[in-house]
Design a protein around this motif. Sequence first.
Motif, PDB file in Angstrom:
ATOM      1  N   VAL A  59     107.447  54.119  45.938  1.00 35.63           N
ATOM      2  CA  VAL A  59     106.220  53.697  46.001  1.00 35.63           C
ATOM      3  C   VAL A  59     105.536  54.958  46.477  1.00 35.63           C
ATOM      4  O   VAL A  59     105.858  55.235  47.608  1.00 35.63           O
ATOM      5  CB  VAL A  59     105.807  52.528  46.818  1.00 35.63           C
ATOM      6  N   HIS A  60     104.660  55.562  45.677  1.00 36.93           N
ATOM      7  CA  HIS A  60     104.125  56.946  45.968  1.00 36.93           C
ATOM      8  C   HIS A  60     102.569  56.654  46.596  1.00 36.93           C
ATOM      9  O   HIS A  60     101.778  56.246  45.711  1.00 36.93           O
ATOM     10  CB  HIS A  60     103.860  57.555  44.761  1.00 36.93           C
ATOM     11  N   GLN A  61     102.106  56.687  48.048  1.00 37.25           N
ATOM     12  CA  GLN A  61     101.194  56.874  48.294  1.00 37.25           C
ATOM     13  C   GLN A  61     100.771  58.023  49.231  1.00 37.25           C
ATOM     14  O   GLN A  61     100.056  57.992  50.278  1.00 37.25           O
ATOM     15  CB  GLN A  61     101.112  55.590  49.508  1.00 37.25           C
ATOM     16  N   LEU A  62     101.265  59.017  48.726  1.00 35.66           N
ATOM     17  CA  LEU A  62     101.177  60.195  49.333  1.00 35.66           C
ATOM     18  C   LEU A  62      99.499  60.966  49.098  1.00 35.66           C
ATOM     19  O   LEU A  62      99.112  60.838  48.054  1.00 35.66           O
ATOM     20  CB  LEU A  62     102.192  61.531  48.685  1.00 35.66           C
ATOM     21  N   THR A  63      99.023  61.300  50.238  1.00 34.29           N
ATOM     22  CA  THR A  63      97.763  62.191  50.313  1.00 34.29           C
ATOM     23  C   THR A  63      97.847  63.078  51.266  1.00 34.29           C
ATOM     24  O   THR A  63      98.637  63.084  52.221  1.00 34.29           O
ATOM     25  CB  THR A  63      96.744  61.115  50.298  1.00 34.29           C
ATOM     26  N   GLY A  64      96.836  64.055  51.315  1.00 32.52           N
ATOM     27  CA  GLY A  64      96.679  65.023  52.182  1.00 32.52           C
ATOM     28  C   GLY A  64      95.057  65.040  52.696  1.00 32.52           C
ATOM     29  O   GLY A  64      94.849  66.263  52.651  1.00 32.52           O
ATOM     30  N   LEU A  65      94.763  63.757  53.283  1.00 32.15           N
ATOM     31  CA  LEU A  65      93.451  63.943  53.393  1.00 32.15           C
ATOM     32  C   LEU A  65      92.969  63.957  54.953  1.00 32.15           C
ATOM     33  O   LEU A  65      91.794  64.000  55.123  1.00 32.15           O
ATOM     34  CB  LEU A  65      92.776  62.472  52.789  1.00 32.15           C
ATOM     35  N   ALA A  66      93.778  64.065  55.867  1.00 34.41           N
ATOM     36  CA  ALA A  66      93.668  64.221  57.374  1.00 34.41           C
ATOM     37  C   ALA A  66      92.520  65.139  57.420  1.00 34.41           C
ATOM     38  O   ALA A  66      91.753  64.757  58.306  1.00 34.41           O
ATOM     39  CB  ALA A  66      95.030  64.352  57.931  1.00 34.41           C
ATOM     40  N   GLY A  67      92.909  66.593  56.878  1.00 31.59           N
ATOM     41  CA  GLY A  67      91.811  67.681  57.442  1.00 31.59           C
ATOM     42  C   GLY A  67      90.583  67.575  56.418  1.00 31.59           C
ATOM     43  O   GLY A  67      89.871  68.677  56.464  1.00 31.59           O
ATOM     44  N   ALA A  68      90.368  66.650  55.503  1.00 30.03           N
ATOM     45  CA  ALA A  68      89.431  66.830  54.544  1.00 30.03           C
ATOM     46  C   ALA A  68      89.413  67.930  53.908  1.00 30.03           C
ATOM     47  O   ALA A  68      88.409  68.587  53.548  1.00 30.03           O
ATOM     48  CB  ALA A  68      88.007  66.513  55.222  1.00 30.03           C
ATOM     49  N   ASP A  69      90.689  68.227  53.281  1.00 25.76           N
ATOM     50  CA  ASP A  69      90.910  69.629  52.676  1.00 25.76           C
ATOM     51  C   ASP A  69      91.235  69.130  51.298  1.00 25.76           C
ATOM     52  O   ASP A  69      92.260  68.807  50.986  1.00 25.76           O
ATOM     53  CB  ASP A  69      91.943  70.626  53.438  1.00 25.76           C
ATOM     54  N   GLY A  70      90.230  69.578  50.407  1.00 26.88           N
ATOM     55  CA  GLY A  70      90.445  69.155  48.868  1.00 26.88           C
ATOM     56  C   GLY A  70      91.736  69.908  48.423  1.00 26.88           C
ATOM     57  O   GLY A  70      92.552  69.291  47.574  1.00 26.88           O
ATOM     58  N   ALA A  71      91.997  71.160  48.598  1.00 22.14           N
ATOM     59  CA  ALA A  71      93.184  72.014  48.382  1.00 22.14           C
ATOM     60  C   ALA A  71      94.288  71.533  48.751  1.00 22.14           C
ATOM     61  O   ALA A  71      95.449  71.312  48.009  1.00 22.14           O
ATOM     62  CB  ALA A  71      92.967  73.507  48.487  1.00 22.14           C
ATOM     63  N   ALA A  72      94.455  70.996  49.988  1.00 20.26           N
ATOM     64  CA  ALA A  72      95.672  70.758  50.305  1.00 20.26           C
ATOM     65  C   ALA A  72      96.084  69.242  49.846  1.00 20.26           C
ATOM     66  O   ALA A  72      97.176  68.983  49.636  1.00 20.26           O
ATOM     67  CB  ALA A  72      95.517  70.360  52.091  1.00 20.26           C
ATOM     68  N   ASN A  73      94.883  68.190  49.533  1.00 19.55           N
ATOM     69  CA  ASN A  73      95.131  67.163  48.793  1.00 19.55           C
ATOM     70  C   ASN A  73      95.646  67.366  47.569  1.00 19.55           C
ATOM     71  O   ASN A  73      96.509  66.575  47.152  1.00 19.55           O
ATOM     72  CB  ASN A  73      93.908  66.164  49.064  1.00 19.55           C
ATOM     73  N   ASN A  74      95.167  68.393  46.811  1.00 20.09           N
ATOM     74  CA  ASN A  74      95.408  68.636  45.524  1.00 20.09           C
ATOM     75  C   ASN A  74      96.959  69.048  45.390  1.00 20.09           C
ATOM     76  O   ASN A  74      97.586  68.731  44.369  1.00 20.09           O
ATOM     77  CB  ASN A  74      94.616  69.590  44.746  1.00 20.09           C
ATOM     78  N   ARG A  75      97.446  69.729  46.241  1.00 20.52           N
ATOM     79  CA  ARG A  75      98.801  70.206  46.453  1.00 20.52           C
ATOM     80  C   ARG A  75      99.690  69.199  46.530  1.00 20.52           C
ATOM     81  O   ARG A  75     100.892  69.124  45.835  1.00 20.52           O
ATOM     82  CB  ARG A  75      98.774  71.363  47.517  1.00 20.52           C
ATOM     83  N   ILE A  76      99.227  68.306  47.421  1.00 19.97           N
ATOM     84  CA  ILE A  76     100.123  67.017  47.544  1.00 19.97           C
ATOM     85  C   ILE A  76     100.396  66.290  46.251  1.00 19.97           C
ATOM     86  O   ILE A  76     101.278  65.966  45.823  1.00 19.97           O
ATOM     87  CB  ILE A  76      99.688  66.031  48.585  1.00 19.97           C
ATOM     88  N   ARG A  77      99.129  66.162  45.562  1.00 17.51           N
ATOM     89  CA  ARG A  77      99.133  65.598  44.128  1.00 17.51           C
ATOM     90  C   ARG A  77     100.008  66.347  43.212  1.00 17.51           C
ATOM     91  O   ARG A  77     101.013  65.606  42.487  1.00 17.51           O
ATOM     92  CB  ARG A  77      97.709  65.381  43.667  1.00 17.51           C
ATOM     93  N   THR A  78      99.923  67.529  43.260  1.00 16.52           N
ATOM     94  CA  THR A  78     100.844  68.191  42.221  1.00 16.52           C
ATOM     95  C   THR A  78     102.060  68.620  42.523  1.00 16.52           C
ATOM     96  O   THR A  78     102.987  68.084  41.998  1.00 16.52           O
ATOM     97  CB  THR A  78     100.163  69.574  41.817  1.00 16.52           C
ATOM     98  N   GLU A  79     102.104  69.376  43.823  1.00 10.58           N
ATOM     99  CA  GLU A  79     103.472  69.836  44.274  1.00 10.58           C
ATOM    100  C   GLU A  79     104.623  68.450  44.764  1.00 10.58           C
ATOM    101  O   GLU A  79     105.596  68.125  44.648  1.00 10.58           O
ATOM    102  CB  GLU A  79     103.550  71.102  45.008  1.00 10.58           C
ATOM    103  N   GLY A  80     103.852  67.792  45.703  1.00 11.03           N
ATOM    104  CA  GLY A  80     104.351  66.741  46.347  1.00 11.03           C
ATOM    105  C   GLY A  80     104.848  65.417  45.389  1.00 11.03           C
ATOM    106  O   GLY A  80     106.104  65.210  45.328  1.00 11.03           O
TER     107      GLY A  80
END
Length: 278
Positions: A59-80
């Motif tokens: 089950v994939h519930q990965l996000t990178g939203l803690a710092g409100a950094d759209g680029a970091a979240n996008n990296r989780i969506r793609t690379e993660g």
Amino acid sequence: MRILVAGATGAVGRALVPRLEAAGHEVVPVARRAARPVDVLDAAAVRRAVARAAPDVVVHQLTGLAGADGAANNRIRTEGTRNLVDAALAAGVRRIVAQSIAWAYAPGEGPADESVPLDPAEEQPRARVVAGVRALESAVAEVPEAVVLRYGVLYGPGTWYAPGGAVAAALAGDREARFLGGTAADGSVTSFLHVADAAGAAVQALAWPPGTYNVVDDEPAAGHDWVPVLAGALGVPAPERSGGRVPWARGARNGRARGLGWSPERPSWRTGFADQGL
């Protein structure tokens, strides 16, 4: 079943793990802040974690939203996501349930169902967001039994919209408040979802047919309707009503998920904003 939850310490993950355990499943949590932390951007570490867990389902519930950094979240969506899918395939996992978003659809009139294509926008940052969603969903589709849950904008514990969160601070005039999204009281339409309802859908999706599902509440709403209600629930001033509408901000329909028996415990933000506890 033995279920690996990637992103187990996030807003949805924290609501999901106890629900899975209550349903009799064995849960293996994977997160940067778990007892045994795993960096999902480290492909080798992810492969080891999934191999060690030997799950029946990921089950994939990965996000990178803690710092409100759209680029970091996008990296989780793609690379993660890429790392997680590769690890799942290497471990022989046949089913994955993955978090996506319900506001990446092409512009149009009325709420979008799952037949509407993703937005072909070329303008940034919208194009980067949609490209990340497309990469996530494409990677997940490589797993034989892939279920994609396109969540609405999440509210509830651990989100920006909770009491004391970033949205409340922004509405109160804090210019340093950081979150991804907007609070314009205009005609742009949003579909919301409480984190508990997101978790409930993820549990049910373990048995859903492979495919893509909008998981949103029953009432898509324009900003001039929901923003004042949210502000009132948070005890902060509401902005003045404004005109205009962002063309892609159209909301989404949840008929397909409802057809499989899912229904939100909080079917409308009208009451949900005032009752954000689990």
